[in-house]
Design an enzyme around this catalytic site. Structure first.
Site, PDB file in Angstrom:
ATOM      1  N   THR A  51       0.866  -1.217   0.163  1.00  0.00           N
ATOM      2  CA  THR A  51      -0.049   0.035   0.078  1.00  0.00           C
ATOM      3  C   THR A  51       0.928   1.278   0.045  1.00  0.00           C
ATOM      4  O   THR A  51       2.191   1.077  -0.002  1.00  0.00           O
ATOM      5  CB  THR A  51      -0.875   0.138   1.278  1.00  0.00           C
ATOM      6  N   CYS A  52       0.273   2.196   0.015  1.00  0.00           N
ATOM      7  CA  CYS A  52       1.159   3.695   0.255  1.00  0.00           C
ATOM      8  C   CYS A  52       1.918   4.056   1.477  1.00  0.00           C
ATOM      9  O   CYS A  52       2.765   4.677   1.582  1.00  0.00           O
ATOM     10  CB  CYS A  52       0.238   4.737  -0.076  1.00  0.00           C
ATOM     11  N   ARG A  54       2.712   0.890   3.208  1.00  0.00           N
ATOM     12  CA  ARG A  54       3.491  -0.442   3.728  1.00  0.00           C
ATOM     13  C   ARG A  54       3.585  -1.470   2.642  1.00  0.00           C
ATOM     14  O   ARG A  54       3.039  -1.344   1.726  1.00  0.00           O
ATOM     15  CB  ARG A  54       2.576  -1.182   4.942  1.00  0.00           C
ATOM     16  N   GLN A 106      -9.922   0.932   4.316  1.00  0.00           N
ATOM     17  CA  GLN A 106      -9.259   0.607   3.214  1.00  0.00           C
ATOM     18  C   GLN A 106      -8.173  -0.418   3.336  1.00  0.00           C
ATOM     19  O   GLN A 106      -8.145  -1.140   2.546  1.00  0.00           O
ATOM     20  CB  GLN A 106      -8.616   1.948   2.869  1.00  0.00           C
ATOM     21  N   ILE A 180      -5.552   6.144 -12.203  1.00  0.00           N
ATOM     22  CA  ILE A 180      -7.138   5.725 -12.092  1.00  0.00           C
ATOM     23  C   ILE A 180      -7.093   4.708 -11.235  1.00  0.00           C
ATOM     24  O   ILE A 180      -7.999   3.576 -11.652  1.00  0.00           O
ATOM     25  CB  ILE A 180      -7.707   5.697 -13.223  1.00  0.00           C
TER      26      ILE A 180
END
Length: 341
Positions: A51-52, A54, A106, A180
């Site tokens: 993810t952004c 981890r 999220q 996107i």
């Protein structure tokens, strides 16, 4: 044999590395290191949670390599947990214990997505599947019982609040989104509720942008090659690409930017998309992930209390997991006995 000690997690996160350090780490292409180990049968299986905030690898080891040997393959100090500790860590990640906004939804979606990706590309295993299914089940139950995500701010919600602090009336502002992916689509969902009309999107693959327009009719598609032309007219530029390099380049933006207007960049990418030198101009502001989290971190105190109050659910799920693994051990033993008769 399903042996808990074969399960390890190794990785980095916002808790042990800064944004700059995480960027440098991602440039070393850590996934390829783990994928190579898998292809060479040095490990049995792996699931990559990226993810952004981890980049972690949940691995099922075999006897061919140790976790210490794997650690040496990386350029930074890695978080490492093994056995029950590794599984408990995944359970807490799934519940949002280690998210900047505690309990946000999220991360659970990202855990699901990482598991699906591993299944699709066939580098998971029965053992990891059991563990991840239990983690996902727990993540849902934890949020339902604790209601921790009720009014919790997601990354996209924080980004929108950040924009509104800068531009209280965003109805007449031009918003340009680069990329996107899942995060960009989440932001579009919130923007659509604002009934905005001046929203532009671009993506390196044009047909993917067309697919997004079917979902969000209010957006306007910009050809990726023409992105700077639209960017010069935008008030708010949100960048969330997966590119490994700078996407908004200093030398291409500065010569034609308008000096009679202000630009707000929200850079949500890791590595960052926007050349940080642009912030030297008086009419340009750039905020990245770390900036956004710092501003809205005051929402965490109540959620910390909820994490503590409902942590017993993790212990309960661990007991269920161990029972499941015991069942598989018994089933496996029975199969061996049947085959020997």
């Amino acid at each position: 044999m399903l042996d808990l000690d074969k399960i390890v997690v190794i990785g980095v996160s916002h808790e042990n590395l800064s944004l700059l350090e995480r960027e440098d780490f991602m440039r070393t292409r850590p996934k390829y290191i783990i994928e190579k180990l898998y292809k060479e049968k040095e490990i049995n299986a792996y699931i990559n949670l990226s993810t952004c905030l981890r980049t972690e690898f949940y691995i099922e080891l075999n006897s061919n390599i140790s976790i210490d040997e794997i650690k040496k393959l990386f350029s930074v100090e890695m978080l490492v947990k093994t056995g029950i500790e590794a599984i408990e860590y995944l359970f807490k990640v799934s519940c949002g214990f280690y998210s900047v906004i505690k309990g946000e939804d999220q991360i659970l979606a990202q855990v699901k997505s990482s598991h699906s990706e591993a299944l699709e590309n066939e580098h998971s295993s029965k053992f990891l599947n059991i563990i991840f299914n239990k983690a996902i089940e727990l993540g849902k139950k934890f949020r339902t019982k604790s209601m921790i995500a009720h009014n919790a701010l997601s990354l996209e919600a924080i980004s929108l609040k950040f924009i509104k602090n800068k531009f209280p009336n965003i109805e007449d502002k031009n918003i340009f989104i680069l990329g996107i992916g899942e995060l960009a689509q989440d932001i579009l969902t919130l923007l659509s509720k604002e009934q905005l009309k001046n929203i532009y999107i671009t993506n390196r693959t044009y047909h993917k942008a067309e697919q997004i327009k079917k979902q969000f009719e209010m957006v306007n598609i910009v050809d990726y090659k023409e992105k700077y032309k639209e960017m010069f007219e935008a008030d708010i530029i949100i960048s969330a690409t997966s590119a490994p390099h700078i996407v908004v380049e200093y030398d291409k933006f500065v010569p034609k930017m308008r000096e009679d207007k202000d630009y707000l960049f929200i850079d949500l990418a890791v590595p960052r998309d926007v050349d940080e030198r642009l912030a030297n101009f008086k009419n340009i502001e750039i905020y990245n992930l770390d900036d956004i989290w710092k501003v809205y971190n005051e929402h965490s105190m109540n959620r910390d209390k909820l994490l503590e109050d409902y942590s017993y659910l993790i212990d309960e799920q661990m007991e269920k997991l161990i029972k499941s693994l015991d069942y598989y051990k018994i089933d496996s033993t029975s199969t061996v006995l049947e085959n020997s008769i």
